[in-house]
Design a protein around this motif. Structure first.
Motif, PDB file in Angstrom:
ATOM      1  N   VAL A 196       0.845  -1.203   0.000  1.00  0.00           N
ATOM      2  CA  VAL A 196       0.000   0.000   0.000  1.00  0.00           C
ATOM      3  C   VAL A 196       0.881   1.255   0.000  1.00  0.00           C
ATOM      4  CG1 VAL A 196      -1.651   1.343   1.362  1.00  0.00           C
ATOM      5  CG2 VAL A 196      -1.990  -1.115   1.070  1.00  0.00           C
ATOM      6  N   TYR A 197       1.928   1.249   0.851  1.00  0.00           N
ATOM      7  CA  TYR A 197       2.793   2.428   0.916  1.00  0.00           C
ATOM      8  C   TYR A 197       3.564   2.618  -0.395  1.00  0.00           C
ATOM      9  CZ  TYR A 197       1.654   1.805   5.796  1.00  0.00           C
ATOM     10  OH  TYR A 197       0.975   1.641   6.964  1.00  0.00           O
ATOM     11  N   LEU A 198       3.967   1.500  -0.976  1.00  0.00           N
ATOM     12  CA  LEU A 198       4.689   1.567  -2.243  1.00  0.00           C
ATOM     13  C   LEU A 198       3.790   2.138  -3.341  1.00  0.00           C
ATOM     14  CD1 LEU A 198       7.525   0.718  -2.924  1.00  0.00           C
ATOM     15  CD2 LEU A 198       6.643  -1.383  -3.873  1.00  0.00           C
ATOM     16  N   LEU A 199       2.530   1.684  -3.346  1.00  0.00           N
ATOM     17  CA  LEU A 199       1.582   2.181  -4.340  1.00  0.00           C
ATOM     18  C   LEU A 199       1.304   3.663  -4.114  1.00  0.00           C
ATOM     19  CD1 LEU A 199      -0.771  -0.902  -4.337  1.00  0.00           C
ATOM     20  CD2 LEU A 199       0.302   0.041  -6.383  1.00  0.00           C
ATOM     21  N   LEU A 200       1.189   4.048  -2.844  1.00  0.00           N
ATOM     22  CA  LEU A 200       0.988   5.466  -2.529  1.00  0.00           C
ATOM     23  C   LEU A 200       2.097   6.287  -3.154  1.00  0.00           C
ATOM     24  CD1 LEU A 200      -0.031   5.790   1.207  1.00  0.00           C
ATOM     25  CD2 LEU A 200      -0.979   7.076  -0.688  1.00  0.00           C
TER      26      LEU A 200
ATOM     27  N   LEU B 102       7.487   7.771   6.834  1.00  0.00           N
ATOM     28  CA  LEU B 102       6.467   8.270   7.756  1.00  0.00           C
ATOM     29  C   LEU B 102       5.069   7.758   7.424  1.00  0.00           C
ATOM     30  CD1 LEU B 102       7.707  11.962   8.099  1.00  0.00           C
ATOM     31  CD2 LEU B 102       8.148  10.035   9.613  1.00  0.00           C
ATOM     32  N   LEU B 103       4.918   7.101   6.259  1.00  0.00           N
ATOM     33  CA  LEU B 103       3.580   6.651   5.853  1.00  0.00           C
ATOM     34  C   LEU B 103       2.930   5.704   6.877  1.00  0.00           C
ATOM     35  CD1 LEU B 103       4.098   6.157   1.996  1.00  0.00           C
ATOM     36  CD2 LEU B 103       2.992   8.050   3.182  1.00  0.00           C
ATOM     37  N   PRO B 104       3.681   4.715   7.424  1.00  0.00           N
ATOM     38  CA  PRO B 104       3.045   3.832   8.405  1.00  0.00           C
ATOM     39  C   PRO B 104       2.526   4.595   9.626  1.00  0.00           C
ATOM     40  CG  PRO B 104       5.133   2.912   7.681  1.00  0.00           C
ATOM     41  CD  PRO B 104       5.056   4.286   7.114  1.00  0.00           C
TER      42      PRO B 104
END
Lengths: 422, 339
Positions: free
Chosen positions: A258-262, A275-277
């Motif tokens: 999910v963070y990679l796609l973001l 910092l996304l998590p």
């Protein structure tokens, strides 16, 4: 050391949870839930301290290349599923050893912290991390069983919500503490590991001192056996929950994707990547209690499925070609809402269909099914990404998620007993 | 046991644990203070002017304890263990060529460290800044000074938790254009187009033509030397089991670390040189495991870092497999020959 005298301590049952109060006030959350929440908060501070600095420690502290770490992960995920089931079963035996099995799990993880001070190459470090995760696998089901046994059926969603919020608060604090220590020192990884160990020991102590053990005087109606634990799946309500959790898990793309796609689809700058998590965790923290209460009021299953709806919207936003500067925030908020509506709520929902003597085993079954399904989804998603690219892989996951959610909603008319609001 | 006693036990235990934790932090910060004092018998470091055009200098990150620890320093190339001139620029990794420098730095934020790459001019002034997506590990500048590249370890974009990946980025210094990840390049592996989600690149090294580069490609548990084309945006595999390649000044050979079977898992590499025309491998005389991207001092000698008392020391060894390794500088890492 055994300090909790079982006769003097509050029995871990619903009696200790809700003191009926006059009028229509909410039932209070049991002290045991707060004690367990404190244990989780403190333990998460300890473990997230290590998680936050580990890559840095490997690369700059030890000069190792961390690329060789992932090889054991597949094997380990299978192993940790077994550990989880074992932990659940052991906790049910002997009339409720939840506290001691959970304590053993917390203890293993605590002992792992000083071992990091002496492990200087990848293999020992990998073994220490595996032991740490074994401790986590052992304690999860007994801990959740204790939460569900010490709260009433009407307030269970909120009890899990309170616990998860405290747990997440610890996860947010951990990295902060670790980097404060690194700031105050030079290469202070030894200090980080030592402090992490002290914090973990404090967590185990809170469990030993303030979480009631055994079921004071509860008479076991049926003996918890392995056969009985497997037989739980013959209960329609639990089987449905387990199957739906598994199906939905198969369509739940792992956080790192999910963070990679973001980053790839919404162009989140590199410097924010780490910092996304924290965004997901903050949203989870804020929403865990309100959504837990909502689950108690409108039905746990509806909230659980709605949580996957939030995830579906997040997928859709990632797929949309629309690029607003607020979009990453919205996606992270939805991602956290998904956790807040599903993580503790699923345990509350599953508790209703499992007799007290098999509570740990039953919760472990549901958790394991979900965890294995999510891991399978990671592998499938990675493969789909390779063959068709990220967009198509995500579209596939979204379609699977929508189909599973519809399936999960379908027989809501014949709700499993107990999942309806009281 | 009464609640009061339990609380007393907890408070006393927490007091003891807090004391242990605080002692550990104090011990580690005392170490920090020690490192700010010059150690006796260490190299002499004095602040001064460092340029990328000084004739016959070697620049590197100074690891010696004292006020100039972690700064880029310069020494005469002929006297690498001599007195050091400190520039005031602190870097984790550094490289320079033809008047362009690249410096990878940590930025201490409130919650976590972030990293950035500075592009430096010939007087070490910052001309561009780029965010680096993870912990920096390799840095290079092309022989022309027109391109720079770095590699970072990125945690968390793997299938399952603890795995890491690497991100190699190349920047065109003249236009400022960043090539965010080599993973967007078309891959030709063993003569066929190749795609995989587990592809990682690291250790870029540039040729003189501002178009060709070499790097390591890792996929399915194996590593390959690839030749890249900046204009066509392609990479082609040439040879297996090559990590952290470094192209010789004449462009004919690659110095690299090779994972040798039978070596211990935590020290698996030996230095080799590969002839690009014949693809013949020559093991170098260094018998210890080297985890560094070597630097060519000239067409006959390679320089590399090995762990030392103060982090790392620099060694040199002949590039034809003859001779023996020789330590040229203590408490030093990330060397670059300029001028």
């Amino acid at each position: 050391m055994y300090v909790a005298d079982s006769r003097a301590s509050t029995p871990a049952s619903a009696d200790g949870a809700a003191r009926p109060v006059a009028g229509r006030r909410r039932a209070a959350i049991a002290p045991t839930v707060f004690a367990l929440g404190t244990v989780s908060l403190v333990t998460d501070v300890s473990s997230e301290m290590v998680t936050a600095v580990l890559p840095l420690y490997l690369v700059t502290g030890l000069g190792l290349s961390p690329l060789g770490f992932g090889l054991l992960d597949g094997v380990y995920n299978g192993f940790s599923a077994v550990v989880r089931l074992v932990g659940g079963h052991l906790a049910d035996r002997g009339g409720g050893r939840h506290k001691w099995v959970a304590g053993f799990g917390y203890g293993i993880s605590a002992v792992c912290k000083p071992l990091l001070l002496v492990a200087h190459s990848l293999t020992p470090i990998g073994l220490v991390l595996a032991a740490d995760r074994t401790g986590k696998g052992l304690r999860t089901a007994p801990r959740d069983a204790l939460i569900s046994l010490s709260s009433t059926a009407e307030s269970r969603g909120r009890a899990f919500g309170v616990h998860r919020a405290m747990d997440t608060a610890g996860a947010l604090l951990g990295p902060l503490v670790a980097f404060l220590i690194l700031r105050a020192t030079v290469d202070g990884y030894d200090a980080v590991f030592t402090v992490s160990f002290c914090v973990a020991v404090a967590g185990v102590l809170v469990l030993v001192l303030f979480v009631p053990g055994g079921r004071g005087g509860a008479v076991a109606v049926e003996r918890p056996t392995l056969r009985g634990a497997v037989g739980l799946l013959r209960r329609r309500g639990l089987r449905r929950i387990a199957v739906c959790a598994l199906l939905l898990g198969l369509a739940t793309v792992s956080d790192s994707f999910v963070y990679l796609l973001l980053q790839r689809r919404l162009g989140v700058p590199d410097r924010w990547f780490a910092l996304l998590p924290l965004g997901t965790a903050a949203s989870f923290l804020l929403l865990a209690v309100p959504l837990g209460r909502l689950a108690d009021r409108v039905g746990r299953w509806s909230v659980f499925v709605a949580g996957h709806g939030a995830l579906l919207v997040a997928y859709a936003l990632l797929l949309a070609a629309w690029h607003g500067s607020a979009l990453p925030y919205v996606v992270l908020a939805l991602h956290g809402a998904f956790y807040a509506a599903t993580d503790g709520v699923l345990m509350a929902a599953a508790s209703d269909g499992v007799p007290e003597v098999l509570r740990s085993s039953g919760l472990a079954l549901v958790q394991t099914g979900q965890a294995l399904a999510r891991f399978a989804c990671s592998l499938l998603f990675g493969a789909a990404w390779t063959v068709w690219g990220d967009r198509a892989a995500l579209a596939g996951a979204a379609a699977a998620l929508a189909a599973s959610a519809v399936f999960a909603l379908f027989p809501l008319t014949q709700r499993p007993k107990g999942a309806a609001p009281a | 046991m009464t609640v009061r006693n339990r609380i007393l036990i907890l408070i006393s235990a927490v007091a003891v644990l807090a004391a242990v934790g605080i002692a550990a932090v104090l011990h580690a910060s005392a170490r920090a203070d020690r490192r700010d004092h010059t150690q006796a018998g260490g190299p002499r470091v004095t602040p001064g002017t460092v340029t990328l055009t000084g004739r016959g200098s070697m620049l590197f990150r100074n690891m010696a304890w004292g006020p100039h620890r972690d700064e880029v320093v310069s020494v005469p190339a002929g006297d690498p263990s001599g007195p050091r001139t400190a520039s005031g620029v602190k870097c984790l990794r550094f490289y320079a060529a033809s008047g362009t420098g690249v410096c990878l730095q940590a930025v201490h934020g409130p919650v976590s460290d972030t990293y950035r790459a500075l592009i430096l001019d010939d007087r070490l002034r910052t001309v561009h800044t780029y965010d680096v997506p993870g912990i920096p590990s390799r840095a290079r500048v092309s022989p022309t000074g027109h391109f720079a590249a770095w590699t970072a370890f990125v945690g968390g974009d793997s299938y399952a938790g603890t795995n890491f990946s690497t991100r190699a980025e190349i920047v065109d210094i003249r236009s400022g254009e960043l090539i965010p990840s080599l993973e967007d390049f078309r891959i030709v592996k063993d003569g066929h187009p190749y795609r995989a989600a587990d592809v990682n690149f690291w250790g870029v090294t540039f040729a003189r033509d501002d178009r060709t580069f070499y790097a390591t490609l890792a996929t399915q548990g194996s590593t390959y030397l690839v030749r890249g084309d900046l204009r066509a945006r392609t990479v082609t595999t040439l040879h297996a089991d090559v990590e952290c390649p470094s192209l010789s000044p004449d462009g004919s050979r690659i110095a690299y670390k090779k994972r040798v079977k039978g070596l211990p898992k935590d020290a698996p590499w030996h230095l080799y040189v590969l002839d690009l025309r014949t693809l013949r491998e020559t093991p170098l005389a260094e018998r210890r495991s080297v985890d560094d991207q070597a630097v060519w001092r000239d067409d006959r000698t390679v320089v590399y870092a090995l762990p030392g008392d103060y982090g790392a020391d620099l060694y040199q060894v002949p590039a034809d497999g003859s001779g023996a390794p020789r330590r040229i500088s203590t408490a030093a890492v990330s060397p670059a020959y300029v001028g």
